[in-house]
Design an enzyme around this catalytic site. Structure first.
Site, PDB file in Angstrom:
ATOM      1  N   GLU A 289       0.802  -1.227   0.000  1.00 58.56           N
ATOM      2  CA  GLU A 289       0.000   0.000   0.000  1.00 58.56           C
ATOM      3  C   GLU A 289       0.837   1.280   0.000  1.00 58.56           C
ATOM      4  OE1 GLU A 289      -3.139   0.201  -0.369  1.00 58.56           O
ATOM      5  OE2 GLU A 289      -3.848  -1.827   0.003  1.00 58.56           O
TER       6      GLU A 289
ATOM      7  N   SER B 251     -33.914 -18.347 -25.234  1.00 58.94           N
ATOM      8  CA  SER B 251     -34.933 -17.680 -26.056  1.00 58.94           C
ATOM      9  C   SER B 251     -35.489 -16.407 -25.432  1.00 58.94           C
ATOM     10  CB  SER B 251     -36.073 -18.649 -26.350  1.00 58.94           C
ATOM     11  OG  SER B 251     -35.645 -19.685 -27.208  1.00 58.94           O
TER      12      SER B 251
END
Length: 844
Positions: A110, A383
């Protein structure tokens, strides 16, 4: 001498000019340098002034907030609190209780120069600027641990530049007020580590490894440190590969910055990830599926940690609907699930507003291995894509009606690959309504081909459906490369039910920050299609739930529902690999909507190694029926508004192009269909229209040719009419002797003295059952002339000639007998027909 002197003068002059040029150049450089200094000073002053103007409104440092973040409250549609981010799962520990490996792992990944800077890492900032310039904005961040502590404690992202200035200003103050170890302690207890509300390294150690911080090994500390940037992406329970890669990046960084040796890093990287992860996992709370969406929407507002930002989040959450969805998924009261592995995702939205009312993320899930199937877009739509990609675009761009005729026939994709319907049969010419209701694949592909791939793709994207830059023909029946989530599907179908207005599905309507700043977040409606298109595709999808449609199991009497089913297929390779039945499907869908609610439901198995068989494929329809019945039980049941842009027309079934039904069209051959206004049919069908009979019928007999000739007139255009000739001889039954398109007919060699009757009927070429009344005529064929008759006297006798003036002796004849011995009639009907006066009959 003069020449030499002149040369010295020239050299002197040249030398003088050179010195002047050098002096002038030095003056210019001096001016540029002074200008740059002045500009630099001005820039510094301006920058400093701007910085202090932006930073002057920064809130004061509050030690309580630095250690205990502001929680964010989530409110439902009624304003009641349903959840609070940032108040649970936190175990605060002092810096002395945190192992060195844990601290070093976080610092390495970090903020490697944490102990060297004073709140701002200039070297990292320059590197981030270069990276963002080369790779695009956001490629690399430059925030220090001190800045992240400030960001997660005080600030809202109302204006990014202002917030950054305030963040930096407060970071300087933080560095002046607190030691590095105190700041690191704040950070390690504040940061979010995923899995619900897990904050701080101590709680992360418990959740992921079931250990205290002091018991953590190097590879475990590295994994926790790696979670900080993106806990969702690096969650070891749901994404073990991503988590392991991230852990190894942290170990490399620790070695690069001298916190561990390369050998220690290599040893830690070979430890299997699952070796120390906990087995026991807390049960997930159903509301977390909805909260996932809340977090996604908050993240879109800026760089916000919802667990520490102190927000008040106003949502559209319906607790009663959520509770019923939870019951549907996690009990067998409505559906007897085959096993606990059957999964489902449900998205419930408001058709008119796009608000998300509830989400069903899945069944029987643990908190640490939870998947949100309502938001996941990993499953093919089958579909359910047909209205979105095929038929609605055809209505929008090609003005197709609900009646549009399409031929369902053996067919191939453009590359020659065969395409089949689900039942391997073909219905011939059918309407768009029938094609969609029965989910025929071939008509769907034909529709997509006529619309065009690019226009179809653009239409789908406008409805919030993710599509790649290039799509292909198999997409017509749901064979997409990337999947679609139930929430995306519910949003798209909602636009059909909302008169073509698309509103992106959203859970958050407005957010109030800790400083009382309020932001409205609900997206605005966007018109993405004509209201006529939206209404007509909706009307067609109503037929899906009626007899003949594939979604009959979702039908609710008295409720106006439109919807579509969808299933997908396994590849041949997967069937063989996992030994899956040919009747099993990996995905089963039902998406449906009313004027008030839009619901999309997916069911299947999480790993797709087992398929849904038989009645299991109806689960989405049954879930939909139960949920929509519950939602509308005590509500009015409105229908979809009919826009002025459509016209409903009674059409004769099978006519192509569409023709209006006539007064003679049988009721079972009339269908009422919708058309875009101005495109409706105007021509009336004459297929069943009663045909006029033939008129002016004449009948003639020609002795010379021994032929009967019939002729007649027809009052209308006879192009689509044929004439049937029926004959009766001597009062016998009528028989068809021929058909002609002409207005005459000839009969050869009739029988002498026979009575011939004829019927002439007009018959429609398009519909053989459409026949006119018969036109009648008759004729009696005369006997042969006497000169053609040979009379042979009896043997041995000669015929005596008679006197023309004398009457023959007729005493031996019956006075009532009107014929001679040979049966030749005394009355000969002259050519040209019967004599009305003699017979007393009407030839008509």
């Amino acid at each position: 001498m003069s020449e030499k002197y002149k040369s010295r003068e020239e050299r002197k002059t040249a030398t003088k000019n050179t010195k002047k040029q050098k002096k002038k150049k030095r003056n210019i450089l001096k001016q540029i340098f002074l200008t740059l200094i002045i500009l630099g000073i001005i820039g510094i002053v301006a920058g400093a002034t701007t910085f202090f103007v932006l930073a002057k409104d920064a809130p004061p440092l509050d030690e309580a907030l630095l250690k205990d973040p502001l929680s964010s409250k989530v409110l439902d549609k009624n304003g009641d609190k349903i959840y609070e981010f940032g108040v649970e799962k936190r175990t605060y520990v002092s810096i002395d209780e945190i192992p060195e490996d844990m601290k070093n792992a976080v610092i390495a990944i970090e903020d490697a120069r944490f102990y060297e800077h004073h709140g701002l890492d200039i070297i990292r900032l320059v590197g981030a600027v270069i990276a963002n310039f080369q790779e695009g904005f956001g490629a690399e961040g430059a925030s220090t641990i001190s800045q992240q502590v400030i960001k997660n404690s005080f600030l809202s992202p109302e204006k990014k530049l202002k917030r950054k200035a305030q963040e930096l200003w407060l970071a300087f103050q933080l560095e002046n007020k607190y030691s590095k170890n105190q700041i690191l302690e704040m950070y390690l207890n504040k940061i979010y580590y995923g899995v619900g509300n897990t904050h701080g390294v101590a709680k992360a150690a418990e959740i992921y490894f079931g250990k205290s911080l002091s018991e953590l090994e190097l590879h475990e500390a590295a994994l926790i440190a790696g979670l900080g940037q993106n806990p969702g992406m690096h969650n070891p329970f749901t994404n073990p590969d991503g988590a392991e890669n991230r852990r190894n990046v942290v170990l490399n960084q620790m070695a690069n910055h001298g916190f561990i040796t390369s050998e220690e890093a290599a040893t830690a990287k070979i430890v299997p990830l699952e070796e120390s992860l906990v087995d026991a996992q807390p049960e997930a709370q159903p509301i977390e599926a909805f909260l996932d969406q809340v977090k996604l929407e908050i993240a879109e507002l800026g760089d916000i940690d919802v667990y520490t930002a102190g927000l008040t989040i106003h949502t559209s959450f319906d607790p009663e609907a959520q509770s019923y969805i939870d019951e549907l998924l996690n009990s067998n009261k409505v559906i007897e699930y085959a096993n606990d592995e059957v999964q489902a995702g449900i998205a419930l939205t408001n058709t008119k507003t796009g608000e998300i009312l509830a989400l069903g993320g899945g069944r029987n899930q643990s908190e640490t291995k939870r998947r949100n199937f309502a938001l996941e877009s990993s499953n093919q739509p089958g579909s359910t894509i047909k209205p979105i990609l095929d038929y609605a675009p055809a209505m929008e761009y090609l003005n197709w009606s609900t009646y549009e005729q399409i031929v369902d026939e053996p067919y191939t994709y453009s590359d020659g690959t065969p395409i089949n319907n689900y039942n391997q049969k073909h219905l011939g010419q059918i309407s768009l309504r029938t094609a969609l209701a029965d989910s025929r694949n071939i008509p769907a592909l034909k529709a997509l081909q006529q619309v065009g791939l690019e226009r179809a793709r653009e239409f789908a994207v406008s409805l919030g459906i993710p599509m790649e830059e290039q799509i292909f023909e198999p997409y017509a029946i749901g064979g997409t490369r990337s999947g679609i989530s139930p929430l995306q599907m519910a949003g798209a179908y909602g636009a059909f039910g909302n008169a073509g207005m698309y509103i992106k599905p959203h859970a958050v309507n407005r957010v109030v920050y800790a400083d009382d700043t309020e932001v409205k977040t609900a997206p605005s409606p966007e018109a993405v299609m004509k209201d006529s298109t939206a209404f007509m595709i909706t009307d067609v999808m109503k037929s899906v739930l009626l007899p003949g449609g594939t979604g009959r199991a979702a039908y609710v009497p008295g409720l106006n529902i439109a919807g579509k089913t969808g299933t997908t297929n396994y590849s041949k390779e997967d069937r063989e690999k996992y030994n899956i039945s040919s009747k099993a499907v990996p995905d089963s869908w039902f998406s449906g909507y009313t004027p008030n609610y839009s619901i999309a439901i997916w069911t299947g198995y999480a790993d797709n190694k087992q398929g849904l068989v038989g009645s299991e494929q109806k689960i989405p329809q049954i879930l939909f029926k139960s949920l929509i019945t519950y939602l509308t039980e005590d509500e009015e049941k409105p229908d979809f508004d009919v826009p002025n842009s459509v016209v409903k027309v009674a059409v004769e079934k099978g006519s192509n192009p569409a023709k209006l039904a006539s007064e003679f069209t049988p009721k079972d051959q009339i269908v009422s269909e919708y058309f875009h206004k101005g495109t409706e049919p105007t021509q009336q069908s004459d297929r069943y229209m009663k045909l006029d009979p033939p008129t002016d019928i004449n009948i003639n007999y020609d002795e010379n040719t021994n032929q009967i000739t019939l002729s007649w007139s027809y009052p209308k255009n006879s192009a689509n009419v044929s004439f049937e000739i029926r004959e009766s001889i001597d009062e016998g039954s009528y028989k068809v002797i021929g058909t002609t398109k002409e207005l005459k007919y000839t009969i050869n060699n009739p029988i002498p003295e026979a009575i011939y009757r004829y019927e002439i009927v007009a018959v429609s070429d398009e519909n053989k059952e459409n026949r006119s009344q018969a036109g009648l005529q008759e004729i009696v064929i005369p006997a042969k002339p006497e000169d053609e008759i040979e009379i042979t006297p009896p043997d041995g006798e000669e015929e005596e000639p008679q006197n023309e003036d004398e009457n023959p002796d007729d005493s031996d004849q019956d006075e009532n007998d009107d014929s001679n011995e040979d049966g030749i009639p005394d009355i000969i009907v002259p050519p040209g027909g019967t004599n009305d006066e003699q017979t007393g009959e009407n030839s008509q």
